[in-house]
Design a protein around this motif. Structure first.
Motif, PDB file in Angstrom:
ATOM      1  N   GLN A  71      -8.303  -4.362  -8.099  1.00 47.87           N
ATOM      2  CA  GLN A  71      -9.682  -4.695  -7.746  1.00 47.87           C
ATOM      3  C   GLN A  71     -10.230  -3.745  -6.688  1.00 47.87           C
ATOM      4  O   GLN A  71     -11.377  -3.291  -6.776  1.00 47.87           O
ATOM      5  CB  GLN A  71      -9.748  -6.137  -7.254  1.00 47.87           C
ATOM      6  CG  GLN A  71      -9.405  -7.159  -8.320  1.00 47.87           C
ATOM      7  CD  GLN A  71      -9.187  -8.543  -7.749  1.00 47.87           C
ATOM      8  OE1 GLN A  71      -9.419  -8.802  -6.573  1.00 47.87           O
ATOM      9  NE2 GLN A  71      -8.719  -9.468  -8.584  1.00 47.87           N
ATOM     10  N   VAL A  72      -9.407  -3.430  -5.681  1.00 48.99           N
ATOM     11  CA  VAL A  72      -9.829  -2.493  -4.631  1.00 48.99           C
ATOM     12  C   VAL A  72     -10.068  -1.119  -5.235  1.00 48.99           C
ATOM     13  O   VAL A  72     -11.084  -0.463  -4.930  1.00 48.99           O
ATOM     14  CB  VAL A  72      -8.763  -2.424  -3.521  1.00 48.99           C
ATOM     15  CG1 VAL A  72      -9.099  -1.312  -2.523  1.00 48.99           C
ATOM     16  CG2 VAL A  72      -8.667  -3.760  -2.787  1.00 48.99           C
ATOM     17  N   PHE A  73      -9.163  -0.651  -6.085  1.00 49.60           N
ATOM     18  CA  PHE A  73      -9.333   0.648  -6.744  1.00 49.60           C
ATOM     19  C   PHE A  73     -10.612   0.684  -7.577  1.00 49.60           C
ATOM     20  O   PHE A  73     -11.344   1.672  -7.569  1.00 49.60           O
ATOM     21  CB  PHE A  73      -8.133   0.941  -7.636  1.00 49.60           C
ATOM     22  CG  PHE A  73      -6.982   1.597  -6.918  1.00 49.60           C
ATOM     23  CD1 PHE A  73      -6.985   1.715  -5.541  1.00 49.60           C
ATOM     24  CD2 PHE A  73      -5.897   2.085  -7.620  1.00 49.60           C
ATOM     25  CE1 PHE A  73      -5.936   2.313  -4.871  1.00 49.60           C
ATOM     26  CE2 PHE A  73      -4.840   2.689  -6.966  1.00 49.60           C
ATOM     27  CZ  PHE A  73      -4.863   2.807  -5.590  1.00 49.60           C
ATOM     28  N   LEU A 164      -4.860  -1.809   1.923  1.00 57.62           N
ATOM     29  CA  LEU A 164      -6.026  -1.032   2.338  1.00 57.62           C
ATOM     30  C   LEU A 164      -5.689   0.440   2.534  1.00 57.62           C
ATOM     31  O   LEU A 164      -6.586   1.297   2.483  1.00 57.62           O
ATOM     32  CB  LEU A 164      -6.611  -1.609   3.631  1.00 57.62           C
ATOM     33  CG  LEU A 164      -7.074  -3.068   3.572  1.00 57.62           C
ATOM     34  CD1 LEU A 164      -7.624  -3.499   4.928  1.00 57.62           C
ATOM     35  CD2 LEU A 164      -8.129  -3.257   2.496  1.00 57.62           C
ATOM     36  N   ALA A 165      -4.424   0.744   2.773  1.00 57.78           N
ATOM     37  CA  ALA A 165      -4.023   2.142   2.937  1.00 57.78           C
ATOM     38  C   ALA A 165      -4.280   2.947   1.670  1.00 57.78           C
ATOM     39  O   ALA A 165      -4.439   4.169   1.722  1.00 57.78           O
ATOM     40  CB  ALA A 165      -2.548   2.225   3.309  1.00 57.78           C
ATOM     41  N   ALA A 166      -4.351   2.264   0.532  1.00 54.80           N
ATOM     42  CA  ALA A 166      -4.583   2.947  -0.742  1.00 54.80           C
ATOM     43  C   ALA A 166      -5.957   3.598  -0.797  1.00 54.80           C
ATOM     44  O   ALA A 166      -6.191   4.502  -1.598  1.00 54.80           O
ATOM     45  CB  ALA A 166      -4.420   1.970  -1.901  1.00 54.80           C
ATOM     46  N   ILE A 167      -6.907   3.136   0.039  1.00 51.50           N
ATOM     47  CA  ILE A 167      -8.238   3.753   0.076  1.00 51.50           C
ATOM     48  C   ILE A 167      -8.488   4.359   1.466  1.00 51.50           C
ATOM     49  O   ILE A 167      -9.604   4.366   1.964  1.00 51.50           O
ATOM     50  CB  ILE A 167      -9.353   2.757  -0.302  1.00 51.50           C
ATOM     51  CG1 ILE A 167      -9.292   1.496   0.571  1.00 51.50           C
ATOM     52  CG2 ILE A 167      -9.248   2.384  -1.779  1.00 51.50           C
ATOM     53  CD1 ILE A 167     -10.454   0.546   0.300  1.00 51.50           C
ATOM     54  N   MET A 172      -1.861  -0.820  10.030  1.00 53.82           N
ATOM     55  CA  MET A 172      -0.646  -0.656  10.818  1.00 53.82           C
ATOM     56  C   MET A 172       0.479   0.048  10.067  1.00 53.82           C
ATOM     57  O   MET A 172       1.115   0.963  10.603  1.00 53.82           O
ATOM     58  CB  MET A 172      -0.172  -2.026  11.315  1.00 53.82           C
ATOM     59  CG  MET A 172       0.953  -1.957  12.300  1.00 53.82           C
ATOM     60  SD  MET A 172       1.212  -3.532  13.128  1.00 53.82           S
ATOM     61  CE  MET A 172       1.321  -4.665  11.745  1.00 53.82           C
ATOM     62  N   LEU A 173       0.740  -0.351   8.841  1.00 50.14           N
ATOM     63  CA  LEU A 173       1.838   0.252   8.098  1.00 50.14           C
ATOM     64  C   LEU A 173       1.573   1.728   7.828  1.00 50.14           C
ATOM     65  O   LEU A 173       2.480   2.562   7.903  1.00 50.14           O
ATOM     66  CB  LEU A 173       2.065  -0.509   6.792  1.00 50.14           C
ATOM     67  CG  LEU A 173       3.243  -0.033   5.939  1.00 50.14           C
ATOM     68  CD1 LEU A 173       4.541  -0.102   6.727  1.00 50.14           C
ATOM     69  CD2 LEU A 173       3.348  -0.870   4.667  1.00 50.14           C
ATOM     70  N   GLN A 174       0.322   2.078   7.521  1.00 50.81           N
ATOM     71  CA  GLN A 174      -0.006   3.470   7.264  1.00 50.81           C
ATOM     72  C   GLN A 174       0.144   4.309   8.533  1.00 50.81           C
ATOM     73  O   GLN A 174       0.589   5.463   8.473  1.00 50.81           O
ATOM     74  CB  GLN A 174      -1.440   3.585   6.730  1.00 50.81           C
ATOM     75  CG  GLN A 174      -1.831   4.984   6.277  1.00 50.81           C
ATOM     76  CD  GLN A 174      -0.957   5.493   5.149  1.00 50.81           C
ATOM     77  OE1 GLN A 174      -0.550   4.733   4.282  1.00 50.81           O
ATOM     78  NE2 GLN A 174      -0.662   6.786   5.156  1.00 50.81           N
ATOM     79  N   GLU A 175      -0.219   3.739   9.678  1.00 44.54           N
ATOM     80  CA  GLU A 175      -0.027   4.446  10.948  1.00 44.54           C
ATOM     81  C   GLU A 175       1.463   4.707  11.181  1.00 44.54           C
ATOM     82  O   GLU A 175       1.861   5.795  11.644  1.00 44.54           O
ATOM     83  CB  GLU A 175      -0.601   3.636  12.106  1.00 44.54           C
ATOM     84  CG  GLU A 175      -2.119   3.583  12.169  1.00 44.54           C
ATOM     85  CD  GLU A 175      -2.722   4.831  12.780  1.00 44.54           C
ATOM     86  OE1 GLU A 175      -1.987   5.830  12.965  1.00 44.54           O
ATOM     87  OE2 GLU A 175      -3.929   4.819  13.070  1.00 44.54           O
ATOM     88  N   ALA A 176       2.293   3.728  10.866  1.00 50.25           N
ATOM     89  CA  ALA A 176       3.738   3.903  11.022  1.00 50.25           C
ATOM     90  C   ALA A 176       4.267   4.986  10.082  1.00 50.25           C
ATOM     91  O   ALA A 176       5.119   5.799  10.471  1.00 50.25           O
ATOM     92  CB  ALA A 176       4.455   2.582  10.761  1.00 50.25           C
TER      93      ALA A 176
END
Length: 222
Positions: A71-73, A164-167, A172-176
């Motif tokens: 859905q986000v994509f 949310l990192a996909a867009i 937090m996880l993407q920062e890590a």
């Protein structure tokens, strides 16, 4: 090479702080949308018009039956092909809210249908308007029993924010992951992210239990 290095733990904290702020904001905003939209969806499903209620039921089922990531994509990447350009933040938060609104609506509906039919008859006998019946009689009885389930969805949404990192939203996880890629050290960063998610989930669970207890006392034990 050390398996665990505390110096990297302190170094990753500023990254996680930035990501944590965004993660919490996304969760709170997304859940606020889910609570409001979910209630609207549930009320529409109570419509006396069979076509409206059926259409709403089909839409809710469609949202629940498709993955959140898809859905986000679709909104963020396919939308521009139809001239619909939505910023990543709005698209991500909006779809988080809409996706969980479908689940919350089913939760609301279960609570509403659990209210005794005699309550409706009493409201009709007292000549209460439909709006006042919903606001003062039905919803105060329907919501307290479902508060724990709504709280579970809140925690579930928090754990879904890495999508949310996909867009390109740096939660937090993407920062890590970015920190690990820069320093070739992932164990400290990813472990600290897991620790933060665990702490938040436990705190949120305790708050949900406290709110549920307060609602029960407020509406049932007075």
């Amino acid at each position: 090479m050390k398996i665990w290095d505390w110096s990297y733990v302190w170094e990753v904290l500023p990254y996680l702080y930035r990501g944590a702020i965004l993660t919490v904001e996304a969760t709170l905003l997304g859940f606020a949308i889910a609570l409001v939209l979910g209630l609207i969806f549930a009320l529409i499903r109570q419509s006396r018009n069979r076509y409206i209620s059926t259409a709403m039921a089909e839409m809710v089922e469609f949202i629940r039956s498709t993955p959140l990531l898809l859905q986000v994509f679709f909104v963020y990447f396919v939308g521009p092909q139809f001239g619909i350009f939505i910023p990543a933040w709005i698209a991500g938060i909006g779809m988080l809210g809409l996706h969980y609104a479908a689940y919350c609506s089913e939760c609301y509906r279960a609570g509403i249908e659990n209210v005794e039919g005699g309550q409706w008859e009493a409201c009709t006998a007292l000549n209460l308007s439909r709006q006042r019946t919903w606001r003062a009689i039905i919803l105060p009885q329907a919501i307290p029993p479902i508060a724990p389930t709504l709280g579970n969805y809140f925690i579930g949404m928090f754990k879904d924010t890495p999508i949310l990192a996909a867009i390109a939203i740096l939660e937090m996880l993407q920062e890590a992951k970015n920190f690990g890629a820069e320093n070739y050290r992932f164990i400290e960063a990813i472990t600290m992210v897991g620790f933060f998610y665990l702490v938040f989930s436990l705190v949120a669970s305790a708050l949900v239990q406290a709110i549920s207890l307060w609602l029960v006392r407020r509406y049932h034990l007075q």
